[in-house]
Design an enzyme around this catalytic site. Structure first.
Site, short mmCIF file in Angstrom:
data_model
loop_
_atom_site.label_atom_id
_atom_site.label_comp_id
_atom_site.label_asym_id
_atom_site.label_seq_id
_atom_site.Cartn_x
_atom_site.Cartn_y
_atom_site.Cartn_z
N GLU A 65 65.00 52.92 82.82
CA GLU A 65 64.88 53.25 81.41
C GLU A 65 64.50 54.70 81.09
O GLU A 65 65.00 55.27 80.13
CB GLU A 65 63.85 52.32 80.76
CG GLU A 65 64.28 50.89 80.73
CD GLU A 65 63.14 49.97 80.31
OE1 GLU A 65 62.13 49.92 81.03
OE2 GLU A 65 63.27 49.32 79.29
N ARG A 101 67.51 48.84 76.87
CA ARG A 101 67.02 49.93 77.72
C ARG A 101 66.02 50.85 76.99
O ARG A 101 66.38 51.57 76.08
CB ARG A 101 68.22 50.76 78.14
CG ARG A 101 68.01 51.58 79.39
CD ARG A 101 69.33 52.23 79.75
NE ARG A 101 69.33 52.73 81.12
CZ ARG A 101 70.41 53.19 81.73
NH1 ARG A 101 71.56 53.19 81.11
NH2 ARG A 101 70.35 53.63 82.97
N ARG A 132 55.76 48.68 72.27
CA ARG A 132 56.11 49.77 73.20
C ARG A 132 56.47 51.04 72.45
O ARG A 132 56.19 52.14 72.92
CB ARG A 132 57.25 49.34 74.14
CG ARG A 132 57.54 50.34 75.25
CD ARG A 132 58.50 49.80 76.28
NE ARG A 132 57.84 49.01 77.32
CZ ARG A 132 57.43 49.49 78.49
NH1 ARG A 132 57.61 50.77 78.78
NH2 ARG A 132 56.84 48.73 79.37
N THR A 160 54.48 45.07 79.39
CA THR A 160 53.20 45.07 78.69
C THR A 160 52.60 43.67 78.64
O THR A 160 51.40 43.52 78.44
CB THR A 160 53.33 45.64 77.27
OG1 THR A 160 54.36 44.94 76.59
CG2 THR A 160 53.65 47.13 77.31
N ALA A 185 62.35 46.16 81.93
CA ALA A 185 61.22 47.10 81.97
C ALA A 185 61.31 48.01 83.20
O ALA A 185 60.29 48.45 83.72
CB ALA A 185 59.89 46.36 81.94
#
Ligand code: FES
Ligand code: FES
Lengths: 784, 211
Positions: free
Chosen positions: A737, A343, A311, A467, A536
């Site tokens: 987030e 986060r 990520r 993801t 997420a």
């Protein structure tokens, strides 16, 4: 209907009166036993002897468990089974659990745990990025590389080139409620576990494996957490499994909570990163080619480090279109706590990397950093179905070359179709009077030799979805009782983000009833199975949709029945204002429920949702990993004292895109809280390990968490109006987030203030503690 | 509105078991004369008035007031965030003054009046500060909230009582309730969820209503 309304949190009245129960507040049955771990005191080595005689003899001790006493799986890893609950010969970090003491009280267990005599054959520990790189100590066979175009060639061909390195520290979650679990033995070997976890299904899975039970033998319940922030995605496994094993062996309820210092020493934190970069650009700051190398300390076990590092790579572009880009990522194995979700999950680290580059380019060219950011923005795109519905400020056109030259595709192949940052940034700059204030800051600095001000706007574009594509699913269970009250259950967990409230609002909207008629019950693996972690930022996106599906199924059944009885059309049945209208007939929802019950209509339904249109190949680095992007921007102004390095945040303005907000009050709270936490990460929150691998900042006395007095003096937060072009729950956007990344504006404002002290680029690392700011000032002035 | 505290009268040194201490606060109470009674070498019996109700308990001498409340009296509204006096989650009121209950031993409080979040109000009968926290969304996860509310009430009392803080400019004038004063005085209560803006709004609202 209460969707989109700023209703208070569902537990508001309980929270303010101390009546909201957390795991440690649940009354325990008589005879409850308490656990504590004995911990490794070295960072790396093999255990040559472990004498637990004194531990066993200590007052109140009922049992002491080592790896050999575990009846089944000795594993609490959320990924590749490399994390034993209790060490099996080798120890990998200071704080690793070696044995578990089961005693009559928390204090007795902790006291006894200190009495062990453990001898080790000490091995060299790998603690730093340099050491890990030198030893090639890593996860995966080599670095991951995502690339597009010819970055190196484009950089070399550019008019201007910069390079540099930024270090950014990790971050302790410091969820105010520490990790806790309570296991209650049931009939026939089954186990009920209360856990402060974001991931009940994983706790269920791990406990089942540890007890040798199928998953149906274990029920995990979570009503709420006192904060999670990612730190309760996998880090609660150890406590829950230890309690369950002890409860199963002793037949007694077993409870464990980490003392705060233990919590900080044992559990994983945010990954710290070093990012080195090289960028080539033209006279306007437009990037021609860019290269990043990410080095991340993952700690001793894999945990969630691979998707975190992925990520970070997926956010290396943040809001900017780079035609030629190369990102290389090293996932380093070190003898420290196993770094975990926090986060943003790597996203913020990737974004800090590119924001540093934008800042340095602007410094190099003597341009306003905002102008450099804007010329590199993705182009604003209209979505296929007619664009974003809400009126918004006219956006300045993106630079010619970007519009005409290339399709706006991220380095990983996802088209950016919902980019709103041109308009959003212009709107924010106008609201906070950016241009005039920048001039004022420069003038003020000219007349102020000791104090210097700085100011910066930073944007965020954050990808929403897990993801790991299969995690993007959710289930719900909804009952309508014959008195018209509604009970909901879903797989998401509540940690303060207001998920329960948002989901209750969705249900109350479908049935047209008041929130007081809807009751959310604790998240429970026996009601909704196979849940994904509440992580997420996906909680309300996924669970809201699942609840919506279940409620709509129930409403359709009710409408069918009510219409059939009255020879009407189901489509004409209206649920509104606590009433149900069928043609000329009107009744309360309660009466309708009763009538349906008597008409033998099933009033219980499940709902299911999976995010559409996502696919991702993490090895190739290609696909459409995100359902959509969430956007925001923040402008911060700071003042630094160049004699001490101390500083204050004077003002922050935020404009953030929550789509069509499900609950503006809760969302603004998330945005403010995210900003404060993000700014804390980059300024005051510093984790320090000594050369033996011991964490020296293991309490809030040495680890500085932002307090009320650290918040910006002037703090304006607004929501950017506009529907999510994707068909999310009521066109809202995830908000957990993305706002965390708005804290980056403080780091960049500090850099701006330091830059006012001299000619050199500040190259400020994070966290930018007063010491680092002072050093940067001295460097910039040439006295370092 | 809670009356301004008379700190002259109520301030006390924590000498467990002295008759003076017990009498100062517990005038009308029968147990006023009672003193902490050692039970063996390690335990002591103490008498506390908790939320207006007399409670006698025998505790290990090393038991903190926080553990006495949570573990012995089942008053779990007072939270344990750090157990080291650094987060404020355990804030409660002893004889009208806020304390970090994790930093104080139960045996030091024989004869004292302790007020916890449960004593301030109930879900269906909230105190104005509790109402203001609900109206202003002064929390997210709620774990710091009982401590924040205890501190918030005390902060307003302390300002009215003329006790200066680090940010008070004029030590001779009456202290005005400003954002800076409130933030400074609330900085011992960490909110990891970062709900500070709303916490401040709630306190300001109460201060204005009471003005
Ligand atoms: S628990 Fe007492 S101050 Fe943190
Ligand atoms: S509301 Fe979570 S710590 Fe304050």
């Amino acid at each position: 209907m209460s969707v989109h309304r700023p209703t208070p949190h569902d537990s508001a009245r309980l929270h303010v009166t101390g009546a909201a129960r957390y795991v440690d507040d649940i009354p325990t049955p008589a005879g409850c036993l308490h656990l504590a771990f004995g911990q490794s005191t070295i960072a790396h080595g093999t255990i040559t002897a472990m004498d637990l005689t004194a531990v066993r003899a200590s007052e109140g001790v009922i049992a002491v468990l080592t790896a050999n006493d575990l009846p089944h799986a000795n594993d609490v890893s959320p990924s590749i089974h490399d994390e034993p609950l209790l060490a099996t010969g080798t120890v990998h970090y200071v704080g690793q659990p070696l044995f578990a003491v089961v005693a009559t009280s928390h204090t007795a267990a902790r006291k006894a745990a200190r009495l062990a005599e453990v001898t080790y054959d000490t091995k060299p520990a790998i603690l730093t990025i340099e050491e890990a790189m030198a030893a090639n100590s890593r996860f995966e066979e080599g670095p991951r590389v995502y690339t597009r175009g010819d970055a190196s060639g484009a950089i070399d061909a550019s008019a201007h080139v910069i390079d540099g390195v930024i270090d950014m520290g990790g971050q302790e979650h410091f969820y105010l409620e520490g990790q806790a679990a309570l296991a209650l033995p049931q009939d026939d070997g089954d186990m009920v576990v209360h856990s402060s976890t974001q991931h009940p299904s994983e706790i269920q899975h791990k406990v089942a494996d540890a007890l040798g039970l199928p998953m149906h033998g274990v029920k995990v319940e979570v009503r709420r957490m006192g904060g999670g922030f990612g730190g309760k995605e996998s880090q609660g496994n150890a406590l829950a499994v230890a309690c369950a094993v002890a409860a199963s062996l002793t037949g007694k309820p077993c409870k464990m909570r980490y003392d705060r210092d233990d919590d900080m020493v044992i559990t994983g934190k945010r990954h710290d990163f070093r990012i080195s970069y090289r960028a080539g650009f033209d006279h306007a700051g437009r990037v021609q080619g860019i290269e990043f190398v990410h080095y991340t300390r993952c700690g001793w076990a894999q945990d969630l480090s691979l998707p975190v590092a992925d990520r970070a790579m997926l956010h290396a572009d943040n809001a900017y279109f780079f035609e030629n880009i190369r990102i290389e990522s090293h996932r380093l194995r070190t003898n420290t706590q196993s770094a975990t979700a926090f986060r943003g999950f790597g996203g913020p680290q990737g974004i800090v990397g590119v924001e540093r580059v934008m800042d340095q380019i602007a410094h190099h060219l003597g341009l306003d950093p905002l102008e450099v950011r804007k010329v590199n923005y993705y182009a604003e795109m209209e979505s296929a179905d007619g664009g974003l519905s809400a009126p918004r400020a006219a956006a300045p056109l993106p630079p010619e070359s970007i519009l005409t030259k290339k399709k706006q595709v991220t380095p990983y192949g996802q088209e950016v179709t919902d980019f709103v940052l041109h308009g959003l940034t212009a709107d924010l700059a106008a609201r906070c009077d950016y241009e005039a204030r920048r001039v004022a800051v420069a003038e003020w600095n000219a007349g102020s030799p000791v104090l210097k001000r700085g100011m910066a706007i930073t944007p965020v574009k954050f990808g929403i979805s897990f993801t790991l594509s299969h995690l993007n699913q959710a289930g719900a269970l909804v009952h309508v009782y014959q008195d018209g009250s509604v009970a909901l259950n879903h797989g998401g967990t509540e940690m303060g983000q207001g998920l329960y409230q948002k989901v209750a609002q969705v249900a109350s909207g479908v049935f047209g009833i008041g929130l007081e008629q809807v009751r959310l019950t604790a998240t429970d693996t026996s009601k909704v199975p196979n849940t994904s972690a509440t992580a997420a930022s996906s909680g309300s996106d996924l669970n809201g949709m699942a609840v919506l599906a279940a409620c709509e199924a129930l409403r359709a059944r009710m409408a069918d029945h009510l219409a059939a009885v009255r020879q009407g059309e189901p489509a004409d049945v209206v649920f509104e204002g606590g009433l149900v209208r069928v043609g000329a007939d009107e009744m309360t929802f309660c009466a309708a429920a009763k009538e349906c019950y008597e008409g033998r209509v099933s009033l219980s339904a499940t709902g299911f949702y999976k995010t559409p249109d996502i696919s991702w190949d993490r090895i190739k680095g290609n696909g459409r990993p995100f359902y959509y992007f969430a956007y925001g921007a923040a402008c911060s102004e700071v003042v630094i004292d160049t004699l001490t390095g101390e500083y204050k945040v004077l003002r922050t303005d935020i404009l953030h895109d929550a789509g069509r907000s499900l609950n503006p009050a809760l969302d603004i709270g998330q945005i403010e809280g995210g900003f404060v936490q993000g700014a804390g990460w980059l300024t005051t929150e510093e984790l320090v390990w000594d050369d033996k691998g011991r964490l020296r900042t293991h309490a809030p006395s040495t680890y500085k968490i932002p307090a009320a007095s650290d918040r910006p003096k002037v703090f304006n937060v607004a929501l950017f109006e506009g529907d999510n072009p994707e068909a999310t729950i009521h066109r809202s956007k995830a908000v957990g987030e993305p706002p965390f990344c708005l804290g980056i504006s403080v780091l960049m404002a500090l850099s701006d203030a330091v830059a006012a002290c001299g000619a050199a680029y500040p190259a400020l690392d994070a966290p930018a503690t007063p010491e680092r700011v002072l050093k940067a000032v001295m460097r910039v002035r040439g006295d370092a | 509105m809670s009356p301004a505290i008379n700190f002259e009268l109520r301030r006390r040194t924590f000498i467990a078991g002295t008759a003076v201490a017990a009498v100062t606060v517990g005038m009308s109470r029968k147990a006023a004369a009672q003193t902490a009674a050692p039970v063996g070498a390690e335990s002591t019996t103490v008498f506390l008035t908790v939320n207006g109700e007399g409670r006698e308990l025998t505790v290990d001498n090393r038991t903190t007031l926080l553990d006495a409340l949570r573990e012995h009296l089942q008053l779990t509204g007072t939270k344990k965030g750090c157990d080291h006096g650094q987060c404020g989650a355990c804030t409660c009121t002893v004889n009208g003054t806020r304390v970090n209950s994790c930093l104080s031993l139960a045996v030091m409080h024989d004869g004292d009046e302790v007020e916890t979040i449960e004593g301030i109000g109930a879900p269906d009968a909230m105190d104005p500060m509790q109402t203001a926290f609900v109206e202003n969304d002064g929390f997210q996860c709620g774990y710091c909230t009982p401590g924040q509310i205890q501190s918030a009430r005390a902060v307003l009392d302390e300002i009215r009582a003329g006790i200066p803080s680090h940010v008070t400019d004029d030590l001779t004038a009456e202290i005005t309730i400003t954002d800076a004063e409130i933030r400074e005085r609330m900085s011992g209560n960490i909110c990891r969820c970062g709900a500070y803006a709303n916490i401040l709004a709630a306190i300001t609202q109460v201060a204005e209503d009471q003005a």
